[in-house]
Write an enzyme that holds these catalytic residues in place. Structure first.
Site, PDB file in Angstrom:
ATOM      1  N   SER A 241      -7.956 -27.940 -43.374  1.00 33.89           N
ATOM      2  CA  SER A 241      -8.757 -28.605 -42.337  1.00 33.89           C
ATOM      3  C   SER A 241     -10.184 -28.647 -42.527  1.00 33.89           C
ATOM      4  O   SER A 241     -10.667 -27.530 -42.842  1.00 33.89           O
ATOM      5  CB  SER A 241      -8.523 -27.874 -41.006  1.00 33.89           C
ATOM      6  OG  SER A 241      -9.287 -28.364 -39.884  1.00 33.89           O
ATOM      7  N   LYS A 245      -9.525 -34.532 -46.100  1.00 34.23           N
ATOM      8  CA  LYS A 245      -8.446 -35.135 -46.562  1.00 34.23           C
ATOM      9  C   LYS A 245      -7.812 -36.375 -45.976  1.00 34.23           C
ATOM     10  O   LYS A 245      -7.634 -37.587 -46.470  1.00 34.23           O
ATOM     11  CB  LYS A 245      -7.075 -34.089 -46.178  1.00 34.23           C
ATOM     12  CG  LYS A 245      -5.868 -34.511 -46.659  1.00 34.23           C
ATOM     13  CD  LYS A 245      -4.609 -33.468 -46.748  1.00 34.23           C
ATOM     14  CE  LYS A 245      -4.399 -33.287 -45.158  1.00 34.23           C
ATOM     15  NZ  LYS A 245      -3.130 -32.618 -44.849  1.00 34.23           N
TER      16      LYS A 245
END
Length: 539
Positions: A241, A245
């Protein structure tokens, strides 16, 4: 029971041991499920058409309450410990029966679905829910069979999810009233005491992370994947996180295969899912236009709130949780590829947000380094997020998805190394974090530079860029990259002094090696040789 909707003629609900005196809704459409959820008081409709629901006291997964039944199938295969907590077979059977008894007086929502876009390896799922919005979530997140296939659908894995059913820890063997238990032998997942829908999605991901390597020698991956529209080259993006991505894989010039869960076979890469489960905290159309526009009728938003006196979602509102999310079918993304399958990857990217400012913005890894950094799964959280935290904090998650790995991480890493070597794949470590110093001193890497470096890698421009080796981590750093100042490519050159850089780099190397100690026993010599080594000139 009164059954509504299209159900299987060859495998009805009683095959699963479930019976009820109430209505059973089979394979309902999104519109029907939204109507049912609203009638049940399970959510509200936003002005963009999305269904807004709350998950109750659990606004995320509960890793300490996720168990795997320990039996002859799993005893010597599963990596037991804090992540994979063993559960007794007899306790599972008793808890399963208690859940079945509890369902006898409840309305049920049943869905038949697939997990896996490649039919050779896919699971045929039957999901049994007590909430309509949970069934809509499963419609969005899993793959949707053609209608004619539902008539004779025979599942080979079952999920029973009843958030209102609470276990008794004293007699049921659970830690708390909530639980998520995987039984590989009975091919079943039980979820109770929590309304967080992600437990179902990640439960099946864990199942595939066990079955694909052990039964098929196929590599499951916690990653996003996209494909070139013209060149048909597949790229894979790993990252925890905050590493970028979703942003970097959602490229308008490439098709999206999927944003979270995939497998790499001898012939292809395929998506496990039929949808996306994205965070929406501080979401704007400017920052994430694909996600923003995907939130429309049929989509779900979790734990969000409206702007007062409106039905407009306030994505900045964190009064319930910062883990606000949306679940939508993948066709809500305009450049999604269906079926969600691509060829053998040419490039694999490990994304990290290095808040220490140590790692290069892009570097090329050899096989041993790729396995080492895959096992490490590194990123860093910035300072100031918690009271008393004054410097960056390292975060390691094996294979970029430790909570979902039933097997030892080295098994997945060795499979990655095999595929990398067999298919001549480039693996790149990309730092989307800080440069010129750590957080608070340096600055965040510009997104335009990161995109330029990834484009250069994808197009092969970096093949002949000329490389130098990092003195501590030993991976290769390109000397030039179109669209990126040469000074930016070398993190040491962006710092004000060499000693400051190497002090921080040595500190990060020490953290890597300390984390890797727990995997050493099962790691190959090639992987262990890739461990970073301190630069003693600056110690």
């Amino acid at each position: 029971m009164k059954e509504i909707g299209l159900k299987s003629k060859s495998h009805d609900l009683k095959h699963t041991g479930v019976n009820t005196s109430e209505k059973v809704y089979w394979n309902q459409t999104p519109a029907e499920l939204v109507e049912l959820a609203l009638a049940n008081g399970e959510g509200q409709l936003a002005d963009n058409g999305a269904l807004m629901c709350d998950t109750g006291s659990f606004t995320g997964r509960s890793p300490k309450d996720r168990f795997i039944v320990k039996d002859s199938l799993t005893e010597n295969e599963v990596w037991w410990g804090d992540i994979n907590i063993p559960f007794d077979e007899d306790k599972f059977d008793l808890l399963h029966q208690k859940m079945l008894d509890n369902l006898k007086s409840k309305k049920l929502y049943v869905r038949d679905a697939y997990a896996g876009a490649d039919k050779t390896y896919r699971l045929k799922l039957r999901v049994i829910n007590t909430k309509a919005w949970h069934n809509l979530f499963c419609h969005n997140m899993f793959l949707r069979p053609d209608i004619y296939k539902l008539e004779y659908f025979e599942p080979n894995f079952t999920i029973i999810c009843d958030p209102d059913f609470k276990a008794d820890p004293k007699t049921d063997g659970t830690r708390q009233e909530n639980f998520a238990i995987i039984n590989f032998t009975k091919r079943m997942i039980l979820v109770g005491g929590t309304a967080y829908a992600g437990e179902m999605k990640k439960g099946i991901f864990s199942v595939l992370n066990f079955l694909l390597p052990t039964e098929h020698h196929v590599l499951p991956m916690h990653c996003s994947a996209n494909i070139g529209h013209e060149t048909l080259d597949t790229a894979i993006f790993f990252g925890l996180s905050g590493t970028g991505k979703t942003t970097l894989s959602a490229d308008a010039n490439r098709g999206l295969i999927g944003d979270d869960e995939h497998a790499w076979t001898e012939k292809n890469v395929f998506n496990f899912e039929g949808g996306c489960y994205a965070k929406v905290i501080d979401l704007t159309r400017q920052k994430e236009p694909e996600i923003y526009d995907a939130i429309k009728f049929g989509a779900i938003v979790e734990n969000t709130r409206f702007i007062p006196e409106s039905r407009t979602i306030d994505y900045t509102n964190t009064s319930v949780t910062e883990n606000t999310r949306t679940a939508y079918p993948i066709h809500h993304i305009l450049n999604a590829v269906e079926p969600s399958v691509g060829g053998i990857p040419k490039n694999v990217f490990f994304l990290t947000c290095d808040a220490y400012g140590v790692l290069p913005p892009i570097s090329r890894l050899n096989k041993g380094q790729a396995m080492y950094h895959f096992i490490s799964g590194y990123t860093a959280k910035v300072a100031g997020t918690e009271a008393g935290v004054t410097e960056p904090q390292t975060v390691f998650s094996a294979c970029f998805g430790a909570p979902f790995l039933p097997l030892h991480p080295t098994r997945y890493a060795e499979m990655l190394g095999e595929k990398m070597e067999k298919n001549d794949v480039n693996v790149w470590l990309v730092n989307t974090g800080w440069t010129g110093g750590p957080y608070g001193v340096g600055s965040r890497m510009k997104l335009q530079y990161t995109r330029a470096m990834i484009t250069a890698a994808l197009t092969g421009t970096l093949e002949n860029a000329g490389y130098r080796k990092h003195s501590i981590f030993h991976f290769e750093i390109p000397a030039v990259c179109p669209g990126v100042p040469s000074k930016v490519l070398s993190p040491r050159e962006t710092w004000q002094n060499d000693k400051g850089y190497y002090d921080m780099a040595n500190k990060l190397a020490e953290a890597f090696n300390k984390n890797f100690d727990k995997y050493k026993e099962f790691a190959s010599e090639e992987t262990k040789a890739a461990s970073p080594k301190k630069n003693l000139n600056f110690v």
